[in-house]
Design a protein around this motif. Structure first.
Motif, PDB file in Angstrom:
ATOM      1  N   UNK A   1       0.841  -1.203   0.000  1.00  0.00           N
ATOM      2  CA  UNK A   1       0.000   0.000   0.000  1.00  0.00           C
ATOM      3  C   UNK A   1       0.875   1.252   0.000  1.00  0.00           C
ATOM      4  N   UNK A   2       1.925   1.175  -0.784  1.00  0.00           N
ATOM      5  CA  UNK A   2       2.847   2.305  -0.960  1.00  0.00           C
ATOM      6  C   UNK A   2       2.718   2.776  -2.411  1.00  0.00           C
ATOM      7  N   UNK A   3       3.209   3.983  -2.733  1.00  0.00           N
ATOM      8  CA  UNK A   3       2.923   4.557  -4.054  1.00  0.00           C
ATOM      9  C   UNK A   3       3.459   3.742  -5.225  1.00  0.00           C
ATOM     10  N   UNK A   4       2.668   3.707  -6.291  1.00  0.00           N
ATOM     11  CA  UNK A   4       3.102   3.174  -7.579  1.00  0.00           C
ATOM     12  C   UNK A   4       2.737   4.226  -8.629  1.00  0.00           C
ATOM     13  N   UNK A   5       3.201   4.026  -9.848  1.00  0.00           N
ATOM     14  CA  UNK A   5       2.911   5.041 -10.868  1.00  0.00           C
ATOM     15  C   UNK A   5       2.938   4.488 -12.271  1.00  0.00           C
TER      16      UNK A   5
END
Ligand code: MN
Ligand code: MN
Length: 351
Positions: A120-124
């Motif tokens: 649940x950490x940033x992706x892009x």
């Protein structure tokens, strides 16, 4: 603050090198539409599917997670029937010809930082738009030709974090749009981003690789770690999100430095990031925002791509900090006799 300008309005007025370009505007609009759909999928986590499940591996031998392939299909399908002739994806071994007549090409990292998906950490998503390369420039191998980074028409990334944001440039201003989760519309929330030149506070590097780095990189990180006792004369914070897009976003709004250098290991000689899908578009955005990007020795945008999935060391951020690492590389005389922070002249063990 929203200025009432939607991405659609921005794209309607899009010009490339002084000329309006509805084809490029359409392509970016389609990428944004697919990114909006992908943000919903990312936000669902493992409610409906396990996005972090390893399902395959790509040509470079990296594991492919379910979300990598799903995102890849989503963007490719969104670009079918558009002015995109050639689609190159980090997840596909070869380029794909989508439409015989399309004059534009897209290089895409569908999910950047997919290792973060289970956390649940940033992706892009990272994208780069170029004129269609001549894929058969020479009759004999190599037939590969992709325009250098300086030839990019547009580049951008989408960050699926607490907010879904899209940052893009067509070579002039760098603009940030935020997705409204209700209306599903991206609106301009920050225009004309400039990387702060003064007093950048943060640097980002995977310090666990320290012992493998080349000397100029070690020296520079030693200087940063030395903080107020070192040549910069002030303290820094270290950040590491594990997703290039999140680092790039932070540097665009706050300044600082990001490093993914090459190192002595066979698997890391050229770092881990890809020139076409990651380094070119991020370097283009960073330069348009007044920053700099290099591979430790030279400007990223001028490096010629030799292969589709080529990796490259990537260092970018505030110009003064990138200039320092270039100086350390080209002028070893700058290296102090001992730069290790604990033993530096003004370090903890000063005699
Ligand atoms: Mn990536
Ligand atoms: Mn990826």
């Amino acid at each position: 603050m929203s200025q009432g300008i939607t991405l659609k309005m921005h794209l309607d007025g899009l010009s490339l090198r002084g000329q309006s370009d509805p084809a490029a505007a359409e392509v970016i609009g389609r990428i944004a539409g697919a990114a909006s759909a992908l943000s919903r999928i990312v936000a669902c986590g493992s409610l409906r599917d396990d996005p972090g499940r390893t399902v395959d591996q790509n040509a470079a031998g990296d594991p492919q997670k379910a979300i990598d392939l799903r995102a890849n299909d989503l963007f490719r399908d969104a670009l079918r029937g558009s002015p995109v002739g050639v689609f190159a994806s980090e997840e596909s071994e070869c380029v794909e010809v989508l439409d015989g007549s399309g004059d534009l090409s897209v290089a895409l990292d569908p999910i950047d930082g997919s290792g973060n998906i289970d956390l649940n950490a940033p992706v892009g998503t990272i994208f780069s738009l170029v004129r269609r390369p001549d894929l058969a420039r020479r009759s004999a191998a190599p037939t590969f030709a992709w325009p250098a980074g300086t030839q990019q028409l547009a580049a951008g990334f989408v960050l699926y974090g607490p907010q879904t944001t899209l940052v893009m440039t067509t070579g002039e201003s760098v603009d940030l749009f935020t997705l409204d989760p209700e209306t599903r519309e991206f609106s301009l929330t920050r225009a004309g981003i400039r990387i702060p030149a003064a007093a950048p506070d943060d640097y980002a590097v995977n310090a666990s690789n320290y012992r493998h780095w080349e000397e100029p990189v070690r020296r520079h990180v030693d200087e940063l770690v030395s903080g107020a006792a070192g040549p910069y004369g002030r303290d820094f914070n270290m950040r590491w999100h594990g997703a290039l897009v999140a680092e790039a976003h932070r540097i665009l709004v706050r300044g600082g430095l990001y490093l993914y250098p090459g190192d002595a290991r066979d698997t890391h000689r050229n770092g881990r990031l890809r020139l076409i899908y990651e380094a070119y578009p991020i370097a283009f955005l960073v330069e348009c925002a007044g920053g700099a990007a290099c591979n430790g020795e030279r400007r990223i945008l001028e490096i010629e791509a030799q292969s589709l999935h080529q990796r490259v060391p990537l260092i970018f951020g505030s110009t003064s900090m990138v200039d320092r690492i270039l100086a350390l590389h080209h002028r070893p005389a700058l290296w102090p006799t001992s730069a290790a922070p604990l033993f530096a002249t003004r370090g903890l063990f000063r005699s």
